[in-house]
Scaffold this active site. Structure first.
Site, mmCIF file in Angstrom:
data_model
loop_
_atom_site.group_PDB
_atom_site.id
_atom_site.type_symbol
_atom_site.label_atom_id
_atom_site.label_comp_id
_atom_site.label_asym_id
_atom_site.label_seq_id
_atom_site.Cartn_x
_atom_site.Cartn_y
_atom_site.Cartn_z
ATOM 1 N N ARG A 82 -40.450 -93.420 -7.983
ATOM 2 C CA ARG A 82 -41.692 -92.901 -8.841
ATOM 3 C C ARG A 82 -42.048 -91.505 -7.981
ATOM 4 O O ARG A 82 -42.981 -90.834 -8.455
ATOM 5 C CB ARG A 82 -42.811 -93.591 -8.876
ATOM 6 N N LYS A 86 -28.355 -88.405 20.893
ATOM 7 C CA LYS A 86 -27.613 -87.083 20.682
ATOM 8 C C LYS A 86 -26.386 -86.891 21.957
ATOM 9 O O LYS A 86 -25.425 -86.583 22.013
ATOM 10 C CB LYS A 86 -28.510 -85.913 20.574
HETATM 11 N N1 HSE Z 1 -36.457 -85.127 15.158
HETATM 12 C C1 HSE Z 1 -35.199 -84.532 15.530
HETATM 13 C C2 HSE Z 1 -35.672 -83.210 16.272
HETATM 14 C C3 HSE Z 1 -34.752 -84.089 14.196
HETATM 15 O O1 HSE Z 1 -36.827 -82.971 16.453
HETATM 16 O O2 HSE Z 1 -34.783 -82.955 16.783
HETATM 17 C C4 HSE Z 1 -33.294 -83.209 14.543
HETATM 18 O O3 HSE Z 1 -32.373 -84.278 14.825
#
Ligand code: HSE
Ligand code: NAP
Length: 438
Positions: free
Chosen positions: A51, A208
């Protein structure tokens, strides 16, 4: 799959990134189809709340609140997992891969925690897993490492990998803006994770870094095997001190490989970078990554590291690669997909992780304090390079800022423990590493 065939795409998650993918794929479909040589059909999308009002218009018949109905749908070729988190996202990803589909993901937390399982499932069932958007937003850093730099070994990769933190640090440094206000703005702009502590405590950068370390070195490093420190203890005073010393402050991921010792180190921490370093001057939501290869030398990449459009650009590039792979034949070996049978390096012990340090101590302003601090450091053979004493916000206290000559993590952590135990040290010390990378 022939030229006349259509590639069906299912998008699981229509938040910041999912809506960006839908919007730009719709707007640029004709050009993309011409470039890739197949028809691209945004077939279905899954959300949590049917919604909810969304900025992109999607026919109700294409929407579901059941991501598995997309992952299990035999007509869907490419599943984009843009949900986030590691539970549902893992199940949806594995389900789609077990059907031999191609999964495109922006989910670095998922890859860091379950990357080995995901890649082996993809391999086993003839599917593929693409993840360009998982690191450094719109910068094609995955492609750069796995394809453009395939000739290289990588002694050092370092850089800014979190847009939210760089946005916060930049606003604090340039505008003297309060931390909480800047974080709220980063959330409003769609940069921050649903759980903002992933950003500010360094975990998102660590996820990362794990992805880049695996790509570059073929080894999965868990976050509990890394030094991970965030930005929440940095104050305006640290920016002023850093500037006096000729540095800026950035939250960096640093991945180093000592090929002689065959040791790998992956760490995340706020770092003093010399003002002349290009990465020290990368501001706002921008990320920047320096990749040093043994053949190419040092290369540098910069661009928007978070936000709807930059991230959508990376996801759509994976969709294009996936469509091209479908067109030219599944099962093709992708460059850079590490072969787990090849033995890889071990992790560097703390005594082999070396750098110079910046240490800020709030101490009692009385005779003998500096001597006691210096004595603890001398005990661990840490040599002081400079000392600045500033007034403290607390009465009867002073702020001591020391920089050191090169030392190592084991000596520094022992020093910190003993400094904290001194009666004349009033707060937990703030420790920043100094990045002498050039
Ligand atoms: N939260 C992450 C950042 C998003 O600010 O880099 C991108 O991976
Ligand atoms: P988001 O805005 O919170 O969107 C998440 C989406 O997933 C929402 O549409 C939500 O549905 C949907 N969802 C949640 N639970 C679900 C469920 N049980 N079933 C079906 N759908 C469900 O997150 P985002 O910022 O787009 O991030 C998505 C992923 O991209 C994350 O892994 C993130 O780390 C990664 N990423 C984000 C950025 C960025 O700049 N934002 C950049 C790079 C990578 P509702 O809308 O109905 O709530």
């Amino acid at each position: 799959m022939s030229d006349s065939m259509t590639v069906n795409i299912g998008i699981c998650g229509l938040g910041t990134v999912g809506q960006g993918v839908w919007k730009h794929l719709t707007a640029n479909r004709a050009d993309l189809e011409r470039r890739v040589g197949v028809k691209l059909n945004l077939a279905r999308a899954a959300v949590r709340d049917l919604r909810k009002t969304r900025a992109v218009k999607i026919p109700a018949a294409k929407l579901t609140d059941d991501s598995f109905s997309i992952a299990n749908d035999p007509s869907i070729h490419i599943v984009c997992e843009l949900i986030g988190g590691t539970k549902l996202a893992r199940e949806v990803t594995l389900t789609a891969l077990r059907h031999g589909k191609i999964v495109v993901s922006a989910n670095k937390a998922l890859i860091c925690e379950h990357g080995a399982e995901i890649i082996s499932t993809a391999r086993k069932h003839g599917g593929h897993f693409f993840f360009e958007a998982s690191v450094a937003g719109g910068i094609p850093i995955i492609k750069a490492i796995r394809e453009g730099l395939v000739a290289n070994h990588f002694p050092r990769i370092y850089g800014i990998l979190n847009g939210t933190c760089n946005y916060i640090l930049t606003q604090m440094e340039d505008q003297d803006a309060p931390y909480a206000d800047v974080l709220a703005e980063a959330k409003r702009l769609g940069y921050a994770e649903a759980d903002e502590s992933l950003d500010v405590d360094g975990w998102d950068t660590a996820h990362k870094a794990a992805v880049l370390a695996w790509l570059a070195h073929g080894r999965w490093v868990k976050t509990d095997q890394m030094i991970v420190e965030g930005i929440s203890r940095i104050t305006p005073a640290d920016f002023k001190n850093a500037s006096v010393l000729g540095y800026g402050i950035k939250l960096l991921a640093v991945i180093t490989r000592d090929f002689k010792r065959d040791e790998l180190s992956v760490r995340v921490h706020p770092t003093l970078l010399p003002e002349g370093n290009v990465i020290a001057n990368v501001s706002g939501v921008f990320n920047a990554v320096s990749v040093t290869g043994d053949v190419v030398g040092t290369t540098l990449y910069s661009g928007r590291g978070a936000g709807q459009d930059a991230t959508a650009s990376a996801v759509i590039s994976d969709i294009a690669d996936a469509a091209s792979l479908l067109k030219h034949g599944k099962g093709a070996h992708l460059l850079g997909e590490a072969d787990e049978s090849v033995p890889t390096c071990r992790l560097a012990p703390p005594e082999n992780i070396r750098c110079r340090y910046y240490l800020r101590l709030t101490v009692k302003d009385e005779p003998g304090v500096l001597a006691r601090v210096a004595s603890v450091m001398a005990r661990h053979r840490i040599s002081i390079a400079s000392v600045i004493q500033n007034p403290s916000e607390y009465s009867g206290a002073a702020s001591l800022v020391l920089t050191t000559h090169e030392s190592n993590e084991r000596a520094m952590q022992r020093t910190l423990r003993q400094l904290k135990a001194l009666g004349s040290v009033l707060e937990d010390p703030v420790l920043l590493r100094i990045g002498d990378f050039e």
